[in-house]
Design an enzyme around this catalytic site. Structure first.
Site, PDB file in Angstrom:
ATOM      1  N   ASP A   1     106.779  27.809   4.193  1.00 16.31           N
ATOM      2  CA  ASP A   1     106.967  28.149   5.606  1.00 16.31           C
ATOM      3  C   ASP A   1     105.671  27.924   6.365  1.00 16.31           C
ATOM      4  O   ASP A   1     104.614  28.390   5.961  1.00 16.31           O
ATOM      5  CB  ASP A   1     107.388  29.625   5.710  1.00 16.31           C
ATOM      6  CG  ASP A   1     107.626  30.064   7.147  1.00 16.31           C
ATOM      7  OD1 ASP A   1     107.769  29.199   8.025  1.00 16.31           O
ATOM      8  OD2 ASP A   1     107.680  31.292   7.374  1.00 16.31           O
TER       9      ASP A   1
ATOM     10  N   HIS B   1     111.451  38.256   6.433  1.00 17.58           N
ATOM     11  CA  HIS B   1     110.053  38.075   6.045  1.00 17.58           C
ATOM     12  C   HIS B   1     109.235  39.201   6.664  1.00 17.58           C
ATOM     13  O   HIS B   1     109.008  39.222   7.879  1.00 17.58           O
ATOM     14  CB  HIS B   1     109.572  36.707   6.536  1.00 17.58           C
ATOM     15  CG  HIS B   1     108.165  36.391   6.180  1.00 17.58           C
ATOM     16  ND1 HIS B   1     107.498  35.297   6.699  1.00 17.58           N
ATOM     17  CD2 HIS B   1     107.275  36.996   5.351  1.00 17.58           C
ATOM     18  CE1 HIS B   1     106.266  35.263   6.222  1.00 17.58           C
ATOM     19  NE2 HIS B   1     106.105  36.286   5.412  1.00 17.58           N
TER      20      HIS B   1
ATOM     21  N   ASP C   1     111.613  36.626  10.871  1.00 15.21           N
ATOM     22  CA  ASP C   1     110.256  37.165  10.759  1.00 15.21           C
ATOM     23  C   ASP C   1     110.165  38.520  11.431  1.00 15.21           C
ATOM     24  O   ASP C   1     110.616  38.692  12.568  1.00 15.21           O
ATOM     25  CB  ASP C   1     109.250  36.222  11.425  1.00 15.21           C
ATOM     26  CG  ASP C   1     109.035  34.949  10.629  1.00 15.21           C
ATOM     27  OD1 ASP C   1     108.771  35.055   9.426  1.00 15.21           O
ATOM     28  OD2 ASP C   1     109.157  33.855  11.217  1.00 15.21           O
TER      29      ASP C   1
ATOM     30  N   ALA D   1     111.116  26.310  12.063  1.00 11.26           N
ATOM     31  CA  ALA D   1     111.455  27.036  13.289  1.00 11.26           C
ATOM     32  C   ALA D   1     111.599  26.056  14.450  1.00 11.26           C
ATOM     33  O   ALA D   1     112.705  25.656  14.806  1.00 11.26           O
ATOM     34  CB  ALA D   1     110.383  28.086  13.589  1.00 11.26           C
ATOM     35  N   SER D   2     110.464  25.622  15.016  1.00 11.31           N
ATOM     36  CA  SER D   2     110.511  24.732  16.171  1.00 11.31           C
ATOM     37  C   SER D   2     111.075  23.359  15.825  1.00 11.31           C
ATOM     38  O   SER D   2     111.619  22.676  16.692  1.00 11.31           O
ATOM     39  CB  SER D   2     109.110  24.581  16.779  1.00 11.31           C
ATOM     40  OG  SER D   2     108.179  24.137  15.808  1.00 11.31           O
TER      41      SER D   2
ATOM     42  N   SER E   1     114.355  29.234  10.719  1.00 10.74           N
ATOM     43  CA  SER E   1     113.662  30.420  11.221  1.00 10.74           C
ATOM     44  C   SER E   1     114.042  30.639  12.671  1.00 10.74           C
ATOM     45  O   SER E   1     113.849  29.749  13.515  1.00 10.74           O
ATOM     46  CB  SER E   1     112.144  30.239  11.100  1.00 10.74           C
ATOM     47  OG  SER E   1     111.474  31.280  11.772  1.00 10.74           O
TER      48      SER E   1
ATOM     49  N   HIS F   1     116.135  32.636   8.380  1.00 16.51           N
ATOM     50  CA  HIS F   1     114.872  33.308   8.090  1.00 16.51           C
ATOM     51  C   HIS F   1     114.482  34.125   9.318  1.00 16.51           C
ATOM     52  O   HIS F   1     114.390  33.594  10.425  1.00 16.51           O
ATOM     53  CB  HIS F   1     113.816  32.241   7.776  1.00 16.51           C
ATOM     54  CG  HIS F   1     112.427  32.746   7.561  1.00 16.51           C
ATOM     55  ND1 HIS F   1     111.922  33.031   6.321  1.00 16.51           N
ATOM     56  CD2 HIS F   1     111.418  32.980   8.440  1.00 16.51           C
ATOM     57  CE1 HIS F   1     110.661  33.421   6.432  1.00 16.51           C
ATOM     58  NE2 HIS F   1     110.331  33.405   7.708  1.00 16.51           N
TER      59      HIS F   1
ATOM     60  N   MET G   1     107.184  41.124  12.448  1.00 15.11           N
ATOM     61  CA  MET G   1     105.733  41.300  12.554  1.00 15.11           C
ATOM     62  C   MET G   1     105.411  42.630  13.218  1.00 15.11           C
ATOM     63  O   MET G   1     106.084  43.033  14.167  1.00 15.11           O
ATOM     64  CB  MET G   1     105.130  40.163  13.374  1.00 15.11           C
ATOM     65  CG  MET G   1     105.549  38.775  12.926  1.00 15.11           C
ATOM     66  SD  MET G   1     104.848  37.509  14.002  1.00 15.11           S
ATOM     67  CE  MET G   1     105.877  36.100  13.590  1.00 15.11           C
TER      68      MET G   1
ATOM     69  N   MET H   1     102.803  30.325   2.406  1.00 16.03           N
ATOM     70  CA  MET H   1     102.539  30.112   3.827  1.00 16.03           C
ATOM     71  C   MET H   1     101.599  28.918   3.978  1.00 16.03           C
ATOM     72  O   MET H   1     100.521  28.893   3.386  1.00 16.03           O
ATOM     73  CB  MET H   1     101.914  31.350   4.460  1.00 16.03           C
ATOM     74  CG  MET H   1     102.826  32.568   4.500  1.00 16.03           C
ATOM     75  SD  MET H   1     104.354  32.281   5.434  1.00 16.03           S
ATOM     76  CE  MET H   1     103.702  31.871   7.071  1.00 16.03           C
TER      77      MET H   1
ATOM     78  N   MET I   1     106.121  40.713   7.609  1.00 16.96           N
ATOM     79  CA  MET I   1     104.698  40.527   7.858  1.00 16.96           C
ATOM     80  C   MET I   1     104.170  41.829   8.443  1.00 16.96           C
ATOM     81  O   MET I   1     103.816  41.929   9.618  1.00 16.96           O
ATOM     82  CB  MET I   1     104.477  39.337   8.796  1.00 16.96           C
ATOM     83  CG  MET I   1     104.740  38.014   8.129  1.00 16.96           C
ATOM     84  SD  MET I   1     104.424  36.596   9.198  1.00 16.96           S
ATOM     85  CE  MET I   1     106.038  36.418   9.945  1.00 16.96           C
TER      86      MET I   1
END
Length: 227
Positions: free
Chosen positions: A172, A65, A34, A194-195, A7, A32, A36, A134, A67
């Site tokens: 995720d 993704h 995101d 991600a992190s 991500s 991936h 938002m 999620m 959102m």
């Protein structure tokens, strides 16, 4: 083999090309992205242009993704993407959304927030490529994996196997070397981090550590207790 998605939410955007290259060389399977809108989730991130830019910079599959509240308004913007995830909570007519995603040549993935029950997607499992579970409340990177979600993943896996559905499970949220093996042992086919990938300094070592943790999933007594 379980696939690892990177991500870019935690990537260094000032050096995105190099970050993606390092992740590719480390052996991630897809990226991936995101998106938002600040309405469906309390945050705003990555416009349409970022996803398209990532697609140009990599030869790996890219999953977007969504959102967002108005899913149908964005689908046509992502004709070059490989996968598009949408939230079941955001749509009134999921079959319509699924068909629209297929029409542009992408594979549909339906996403569920942690508290959303699996029966919300029971009747569309034959129509989607995957289900994205999620394991944190969506909207922010760096959150902790919600332990009870392991049971949700396991229950979803049973639904898929018993129903004869050809559906992949994506997970995720809070994925790291501690939680990746939990998700995989519960039934995940794809994990998204991600992190745990971009926030560790050495991307190659981070991805290697994730893979090694997955391979050892059957050896950890703590995992057996959670699952």
């Amino acid at each position: 083999m379980v696939k690892i998605g990177a991500s870019i939410l935690s990537a260094d955007f000032s050096n995105l090309k190099e970050e993606l290259k390092k992740a590719e060389e480390a052996g991630v399977d897809f990226f991936h992205v995101d998106m938002m809108d600040g309405h469906f989730v309390p945050n705003i991130s990555m416009g349409i242009g970022i996803a398209k830019h990532v697609k140009k910079l990599t030869s790996l599959p890219v999953e977007v993704h969504l959102m967002v509240e108005n899913v149908d308004l964005f689908i046509n913007e992502f004709k070059d993407m490989d996968y598009i995830s949408f939230h079941i909570e955001a749509v009134r007519f999921p079959f319509r959304i699924i068909n629209k995603i297929k029409e542009i040549g992408a594979k549909p993935i339906v996403a569920l927030n942690p508290a959303t029950p699996l029966d919300a997607i029971e009747y569309i499992l034959d129509e989607v490529h995957g289900v994205l579970v999620m394991t944190v409340e969506p909207g922010f990177a760096g959150q902790k994996f919600i332990p009870i979600m392991a049971k949700k993943i396991r229950k979803l896996k049973s639904m898929i196997v018993e129903g004869g559905h050809e559906v992949e499970i994506y997970v995720d949220g809070g994925i790291n070397t501690k939680t990746a093996p939990i998700a995989v042992k519960a039934g995940a086919d794809n994990i998204i981090a991600a992190s745990a990938i971009f926030g560790k300094g050495n991307i190659n070592e981070a991805v290697k550590a994730l893979r090694e943790s997955i391979e050892k999933k059957y050896l950890d007594d703590e995992i057996n207790r959670i699952i």
